[in-house]
Design an enzyme around this catalytic site. Structure first.
Site, short mmCIF file in Angstrom:
data_model
loop_
_atom_site.label_atom_id
_atom_site.label_comp_id
_atom_site.label_asym_id
_atom_site.label_seq_id
_atom_site.Cartn_x
_atom_site.Cartn_y
_atom_site.Cartn_z
N GLY A 11 -3.83 22.87 17.96
CA GLY A 11 -5.06 21.94 18.25
C GLY A 11 -4.65 21.26 19.27
CG LEU A 79 -0.13 17.01 13.88
CD1 LEU A 79 -0.22 17.32 15.31
CD2 LEU A 79 -0.30 15.43 13.36
CB SER A 83 -9.80 17.60 13.12
OG SER A 83 -10.46 18.56 14.01
CB SER A 124 -8.87 10.02 9.83
OG SER A 124 -10.28 9.49 10.60
CD GLU A 126 -14.76 9.10 10.89
OE1 GLU A 126 -15.66 9.05 10.12
OE2 GLU A 126 -14.80 8.95 12.24
CE1 TYR A 147 -11.02 14.96 9.60
CE2 TYR A 147 -11.74 12.82 9.89
CZ TYR A 147 -10.68 13.60 10.16
OH TYR A 147 -9.83 13.34 11.04
CG ASN A 176 -12.82 8.39 17.36
OD1 ASN A 176 -12.71 7.94 16.30
ND2 ASN A 176 -13.73 9.33 17.66
NE ARG A 182 -11.58 14.66 20.36
CZ ARG A 182 -11.27 14.10 19.01
NH1 ARG A 182 -10.93 15.06 18.25
NH2 ARG A 182 -11.64 12.91 18.69
CG PHE A 186 -14.34 16.50 18.68
CD1 PHE A 186 -14.29 15.62 17.50
CD2 PHE A 186 -13.82 17.84 18.27
CE1 PHE A 186 -13.52 15.78 16.55
CE2 PHE A 186 -13.27 18.22 17.28
CZ PHE A 186 -13.23 17.03 16.30
CB THR A 188 -15.73 12.42 23.70
OG1 THR A 188 -14.73 13.31 23.03
CG2 THR A 188 -15.73 10.87 23.07
N GLY A 209 -27.37 12.67 20.00
CA GLY A 209 -27.78 12.06 18.73
C GLY A 209 -28.07 10.51 19.05
P1 NDP Z 1 -7.58 19.99 16.06
O1 NDP Z 1 -8.88 20.32 15.20
O2 NDP Z 1 -7.69 20.04 17.44
O3 NDP Z 1 -6.58 20.78 15.43
C1 NDP Z 1 -6.28 20.81 14.06
C2 NDP Z 1 -5.57 22.19 13.95
O4 NDP Z 1 -5.57 22.43 12.35
C3 NDP Z 1 -6.09 23.36 14.46
O5 NDP Z 1 -5.62 23.79 15.77
C4 NDP Z 1 -6.07 24.40 13.29
O6 NDP Z 1 -4.96 25.37 13.71
C5 NDP Z 1 -5.70 23.68 12.07
N1 NDP Z 1 -6.74 23.69 11.16
C6 NDP Z 1 -8.12 23.74 11.86
N2 NDP Z 1 -8.89 23.92 10.53
C7 NDP Z 1 -8.11 24.24 9.43
C8 NDP Z 1 -8.33 24.48 8.05
N3 NDP Z 1 -9.56 24.56 7.59
N4 NDP Z 1 -7.28 24.75 7.14
C9 NDP Z 1 -6.04 24.36 7.92
N5 NDP Z 1 -5.66 24.10 9.15
C10 NDP Z 1 -6.71 24.17 9.75
O7 NDP Z 1 -7.29 18.49 15.46
P2 NDP Z 1 -6.74 17.32 16.54
O8 NDP Z 1 -5.53 17.94 17.19
O9 NDP Z 1 -7.69 16.34 17.37
O10 NDP Z 1 -6.24 16.25 15.36
C11 NDP Z 1 -4.71 16.44 14.65
C12 NDP Z 1 -5.00 15.79 13.55
O11 NDP Z 1 -5.22 14.44 13.62
C13 NDP Z 1 -6.07 16.20 12.27
O12 NDP Z 1 -5.47 16.31 11.28
C14 NDP Z 1 -7.05 15.34 12.57
O13 NDP Z 1 -8.05 15.35 11.45
C15 NDP Z 1 -6.45 13.99 12.74
N6 NDP Z 1 -7.12 13.07 13.45
C16 NDP Z 1 -7.66 13.33 14.96
C17 NDP Z 1 -8.18 12.34 15.61
C18 NDP Z 1 -8.67 12.50 17.26
O14 NDP Z 1 -9.25 11.87 17.40
N7 NDP Z 1 -8.36 13.80 17.49
C19 NDP Z 1 -8.56 10.96 14.83
C20 NDP Z 1 -8.12 10.99 13.64
C21 NDP Z 1 -7.49 11.83 12.83
P3 NDP Z 1 -4.76 26.90 13.50
O15 NDP Z 1 -6.09 27.33 13.48
O16 NDP Z 1 -3.54 27.53 14.44
O17 NDP Z 1 -4.34 26.82 12.02
#
Ligand code: NDP
Length: 330
Positions: A11, A79, A83, A124, A126, A147, A176, A182, A186, A188, A209
């Site tokens: 991610g 992580l 998300s 988060s 949130e 979430y 955020n 991203r 999302f 942004t 929205g």
């Molecule tokens: P991303 O969505 O970009 O990445 C999350 C990763 O988690 C994915 O690459 C995927 O990897 C894995 N994933 C996705 N869905 C699932 C699922 N259903 N079950 C298990 N694994 C899953 O998120 P970010 O990098 O933006 O965020 C990283 C972390 O920080 C997350 O936990 C997010 O909730 C948290 N966060 C992020 C914020 C932001 O603004 N970016 C703000 C607050 C918290 P793969 O498919 O390779 O397994």
């Protein structure tokens, strides 16, 4: 050689974290659910092939136990998550499973294996819901989406495992944070891509929205540094200390839209349609964090606030940096 294990390594944050750890000479094992992981961001960051990617389900006790015992990492970053807040209304069960079950399974493995390293959980903002004043660890929590409920439960679980079992686990509560990586789900990313398209394709209309909601937006690369500071801190009374990671400035989505279009010398009202169906069933109206505890403890402050985020995103968007493919269509 120090090793780090990163769940959610494909991610936005996971990829940036992998690059940061590699630059420090740390061996990185990345965990993905997929046997054919999407490494688009790794390619963009020039780290493809440098992270040892392993396939596992964070909810599978035996798989995770094998990875932890085989690699014995000094640091584990959790992580992995579904998300997207918006998607969590449509896929609440998958959201709960990925966040709550995944977190508790990882903690159980760590407890069972007598894990002595450190474990970071991506919390988060949130969990706070609407914030009347800048949120910190003393603020009331009022999750308003599946979430947020999942992140809140996991935050509590991490605290319980730290206090009850003495695990070195900690939560960084992230507000955020953005980057060109991203996903397009999302808002942004949608706004920056949409504004660039309006510039290229006269007549194109961007559909959005509710623009009255306000958020505290920071820059992802900086938040990756903050995560590591939180995880590597000296123990306070034998415990790690949870932290809020934010800029302390909150602006409305309308401000974000207006500034993005202005960067391209466009007036947003000429190009945007507001669509009621894009509003969420329940929405946080204002979200802002208190950056002072992070400054006092770690001397860390966000360098880029919303204006810096917008300028950088538009500049990178104009130079064609690719975004992560939409997870719904990838
Ligand atoms: P991303 O969505 O970009 O990445 C999350 C990763 O988690 C994915 O690459 C995927 O990897 C894995 N994933 C996705 N869905 C699932 C699922 N259903 N079950 C298990 N694994 C899953 O998120 P970010 O990098 O933006 O965020 C990283 C972390 O920080 C997350 O936990 C997010 O909730 C948290 N966060 C992020 C914020 C932001 O603004 N970016 C703000 C607050 C918290 P793969 O498919 O390779 O397994």
């Amino acid at each position: 050689m120090v090793k780090a294990l990163v769940f959610g390594c494909t991610g936005q944050d996971g990829s940036l974290l992998c690059r940061s750890l590699l630059r420090q000479g740390i061996d990185v094992i990345g965990v993905s659910r997929s046997s054919n992981p999407n490494l688009t961001i790794h390619q963009s960051l020039g780290i493809n092939g440098k992270v040892e990617i392993t396939t596992a389900d964070i909810c599978d006790f035996r798989e995770i136990l094998e990875i932890i015992t085989n690699h014995n990492p000094g640091e584990v970053y959790n992580l992995a998550a579904q998300s997207s807040v918006g998607l969590s209304f449509r896929q609440p069960v998958d959201t709960f499973k990925s966040i709550i079950n995944g977190t508790i399974n990882l903690l159980e493995v760590a407890r069972f294996a007598g894990f002595k390293g450190r474990l970071y959980f991506a919390g988060s903002s949130e969990i706070f819901g609407n914030t009347d004043r800048p949120a910190d660890l003393d603020s009331p929590r009022q999750p308003l989406s599946p979430y947020a409920i999942a992140k809140d439960a996991s935050f509590n679980t991490v605290q319980v495992y730290r206090q009850a079992y003495g695990l070195n686990c900690v939560t960084g509560i992230l507000f955020n944070h953005e980057s060109p990586y991203r996903s397009r789900t999302f808002v942004t990313r949608k706004i920056v891509d949409g504004a660039l398209r309006c510039l290229r394709e006269p007549g194109y209309r961007l559909k959005l929205g509710d623009l009255s909601v306000a958020r505290d937006w920071g820059w992802a690369e900086e938040y990756i540094e903050a995560m590591q500071l939180v995880l590597r801190a000296d123990l306070l009374e034998n415990e790690l200390e949870d932290q809020v990671i934010c800029t302390g400035r909150s602006e409305t989505l309308e401000y974000f839209v207006e500034r993005v279009f202005a960067e391209l010398n466009l007036h947003w009202q000429d190009h945007v349609d507001l669509v009621a169906s894009l509003r969420r069933p329940s929405e946080i109206l204002r979200s802002v964090g208190n950056p002072e505890p992070m400054w006092r403890k770690h001397q860390w402050r966000a360098q880029k606030d919303v204006d810096g985020v917008i300028q950088t995103l538009v500049a990178l968007g104009c130079s064609g940096v690719p975004a992560q493919p939409d997870p719904l269509t990838a």
